[in-house]
Design an enzyme around this catalytic site. Sequence first.
Site, PDB file in Angstrom:
ATOM      1  N   GLY A  90     -38.931  28.805  21.696  1.00 59.86           N
ATOM      2  CA  GLY A  90     -39.531  30.009  21.127  1.00 59.86           C
ATOM      3  C   GLY A  90     -39.490  29.961  19.615  1.00 59.86           C
ATOM      4  O   GLY A  90     -39.142  28.935  19.018  1.00 59.86           O
ATOM      5  N   MET A 148     -37.458  31.337  17.585  1.00 65.46           N
ATOM      6  CA  MET A 148     -36.138  31.297  16.968  1.00 65.46           C
ATOM      7  C   MET A 148     -35.287  30.103  17.399  1.00 65.46           C
ATOM      8  O   MET A 148     -34.163  29.958  16.949  1.00 65.46           O
ATOM      9  CB  MET A 148     -35.375  32.591  17.289  1.00 65.46           C
ATOM     10  CG  MET A 148     -36.028  33.839  16.719  1.00 65.46           C
ATOM     11  SD  MET A 148     -36.394  33.704  14.954  1.00 65.46           S
ATOM     12  CE  MET A 148     -34.752  33.465  14.296  1.00 65.46           C
ATOM     13  N   GLY A 149     -35.778  29.250  18.300  1.00 66.00           N
ATOM     14  CA  GLY A 149     -34.977  28.096  18.684  1.00 66.00           C
ATOM     15  C   GLY A 149     -35.378  27.512  20.021  1.00 66.00           C
ATOM     16  O   GLY A 149     -36.514  27.693  20.469  1.00 66.00           O
ATOM     17  N   VAL A 201     -33.957  26.201  24.206  1.00 67.98           N
ATOM     18  CA  VAL A 201     -32.969  26.246  25.282  1.00 67.98           C
ATOM     19  C   VAL A 201     -33.014  24.893  25.987  1.00 67.98           C
ATOM     20  O   VAL A 201     -34.080  24.428  26.396  1.00 67.98           O
ATOM     21  CB  VAL A 201     -33.257  27.387  26.279  1.00 67.98           C
ATOM     22  CG1 VAL A 201     -32.235  27.343  27.417  1.00 67.98           C
ATOM     23  CG2 VAL A 201     -33.214  28.737  25.583  1.00 67.98           C
ATOM     24  N   LYS A 231     -28.479  27.538  24.425  1.00 68.07           N
ATOM     25  CA  LYS A 231     -29.471  28.119  23.513  1.00 68.07           C
ATOM     26  C   LYS A 231     -29.074  27.747  22.095  1.00 68.07           C
ATOM     27  O   LYS A 231     -27.923  27.942  21.679  1.00 68.07           O
ATOM     28  CB  LYS A 231     -29.487  29.641  23.679  1.00 68.07           C
ATOM     29  CG  LYS A 231     -30.460  30.373  22.782  1.00 68.07           C
ATOM     30  CD  LYS A 231     -30.409  31.863  23.115  1.00 68.07           C
ATOM     31  CE  LYS A 231     -31.389  32.661  22.279  1.00 68.07           C
ATOM     32  NZ  LYS A 231     -31.343  34.105  22.635  1.00 68.07           N
ATOM     33  N   ASP A 259     -33.773  44.942  24.803  1.00 71.82           N
ATOM     34  CA  ASP A 259     -35.003  44.153  24.952  1.00 71.82           C
ATOM     35  C   ASP A 259     -35.236  43.832  26.422  1.00 71.82           C
ATOM     36  O   ASP A 259     -35.591  42.704  26.770  1.00 71.82           O
ATOM     37  CB  ASP A 259     -34.922  42.872  24.116  1.00 71.82           C
ATOM     38  CG  ASP A 259     -36.287  42.187  23.968  1.00 71.82           C
ATOM     39  OD1 ASP A 259     -37.327  42.868  24.125  1.00 71.82           O
ATOM     40  OD2 ASP A 259     -36.318  40.967  23.702  1.00 71.82           O
TER      41      ASP A 259
END
Length: 609
Positions: free
Chosen positions: A24, A26-27, A29, A44, A139
């Site tokens: 994604g 932001m990083g 997995v 993650k 979320d």
Amino acid sequence: MSEPLVPGLLLAERYRLERVLGQGAMGQVWRCTDLRLEREVAVKLVASELRAGREQEVRLQREAKAAAILDHPGITAVFDAGEHGGWLYIVMQLLQGEDLQGVLERSPSGLPVQSALDLAAQIADALAAAHEGGVVHRDLKPANVMLVQRNRIKICDFGIAWQAGSEGVTRTGVLMGTPLYMSPEQWRGQRVDHRTDLYSLGCVLYSLLTGEPPYPATSLYALMTQHLTAEPPLLSSRRPEISGNIDALGVALLAKDPAARPADARAIQAALDRQSRTPVRVDGPPRDEAGMAVLRGPAVGGPAVTAAQVPRSSVPTSSPASRTATKAEAERAAQDIADPALRARALRRVAEAAIVGRPAATVEDPGPTRVAPPIDPDVALRHAVGPDARCRVMLQAARAAAGTEDAMTWLLTAAEEAGSVDTGTRADLLREITVALAPYDIDRAIYLANQIPGATVALRRDKEHAEIAVAAAVADPAGAERAARGLAGSTLRADTLARIAIALVERLPDTAEQIVRRIDARPQDRVVALTRLSAAFSARDPARAAALRRQADQELQSLGPQADRTRGAIVAALAKSDSTIAYYIAMEIRDTPLRDAALGTLVELLTEP
């Protein structure tokens, strides 16, 4: 620079990377092998260059701590956290299954009712455990719920969770969550508690039963308006076999006011468990004597109310009521600027404005204020020295006599006196006089405006006429519209007509809408005007606001490459009157430099003295 991630890399001399499971903004997995305990895990990772300063690091640590303190079969277990080669990482339970978003993509009309209710009850059970542990997810959405063996769920991704007693790293006024499933308080950038998860659970329930969330929309602004103002649709309107109790639960979960939602997730779980064991009906919800659907609220099992009695919540006017609110709005916009230099400049401006805007030091109360008695204008005129001073006295007398024939007499006399004033001062005086005269006689005000020094320049003259038209809007809507339509420039003409319409929203809403819909200008100028009027109606008449916004969206879609520039113009137009709407429209701009420019403009306008 973070170390490249490749299969075989060993994290912390323990976790061997095998393959990427997902990626994604932001990083990443990864599927990894825990060499010490000889088991498969999910890891993650967030790279140092992707962290927004210390805030992202603290947020990732918070995710690890929030999930680690929760021991529940419906919450993904967290085993470890740390840093390696510029990467922050969290080691989690490796889940074999599929997220609910993928499940719903294969069932576009929703899941079988009993299955959906069972899954929602499981989610409520896991949320209850999180809330009892002092953790709010913030979320919740189908993509963050995994369906594993034996149709059991696991909630994952506590990346923006809030834990009771923790020091906050989320800025007030900053959007946190996924728009389709966000609560009204999240849209407003307010602090949240466990009830925000209950609202998101309501949205998830709609998705499970119907295949889509309650408020699907094509733009952030339209979505925000629906979450803040629209009554939730009855689930039975999309699935007739759904019972009246589930209808009532859906409405209660999506209450705009957190206090009107069910008390806690345990109550929701109990209600869902009861319904999942109850055969579905094939008729409509129970009706009262007037034929109105009977709902339950505000909490499950509470007193019966009808759909007509479900309270509406209006969009709060986003014009900040205090320096603190203004700073929060400006800071949110500044933080979302992509360019680091522009972001730093905007944040510096916010900080400087906060310093300048500090309230004055407390001083000793001087006692009651003495109000000077009104001055007789005839006496004041005898003591006034020069035509300039005499004009000022006449203007004050006109204001004191507002709404009477005397006011118009004073203004016309002041206009005659202004002829003896030097050129520079005469222009300023005539501008004041013509705007003040407009509500009484717009034609004479325009005639006088044409006598203002420099008014022979077309653009300057049109600007004078525009101010007169706006000043006359309430007293003479037809005359004001006529004057505005005579303006030459498309942007100025549309802007003036929009301002006239906005002035009429309270007293003559139909006239206001007709004026804007009749605007004959460039398409982008029409879109700006429609959006401005939609924002003005948002609190007073949400249905009319939504209709205007739909029209604006339709016209915006036809603009092609000009659409983003038009959104930028809307942001500038709405910045001071409705900064929340301006922010969300800015975030819809696809072109990054144009979005940064719009956000920068929003910051500048919100931090002006």
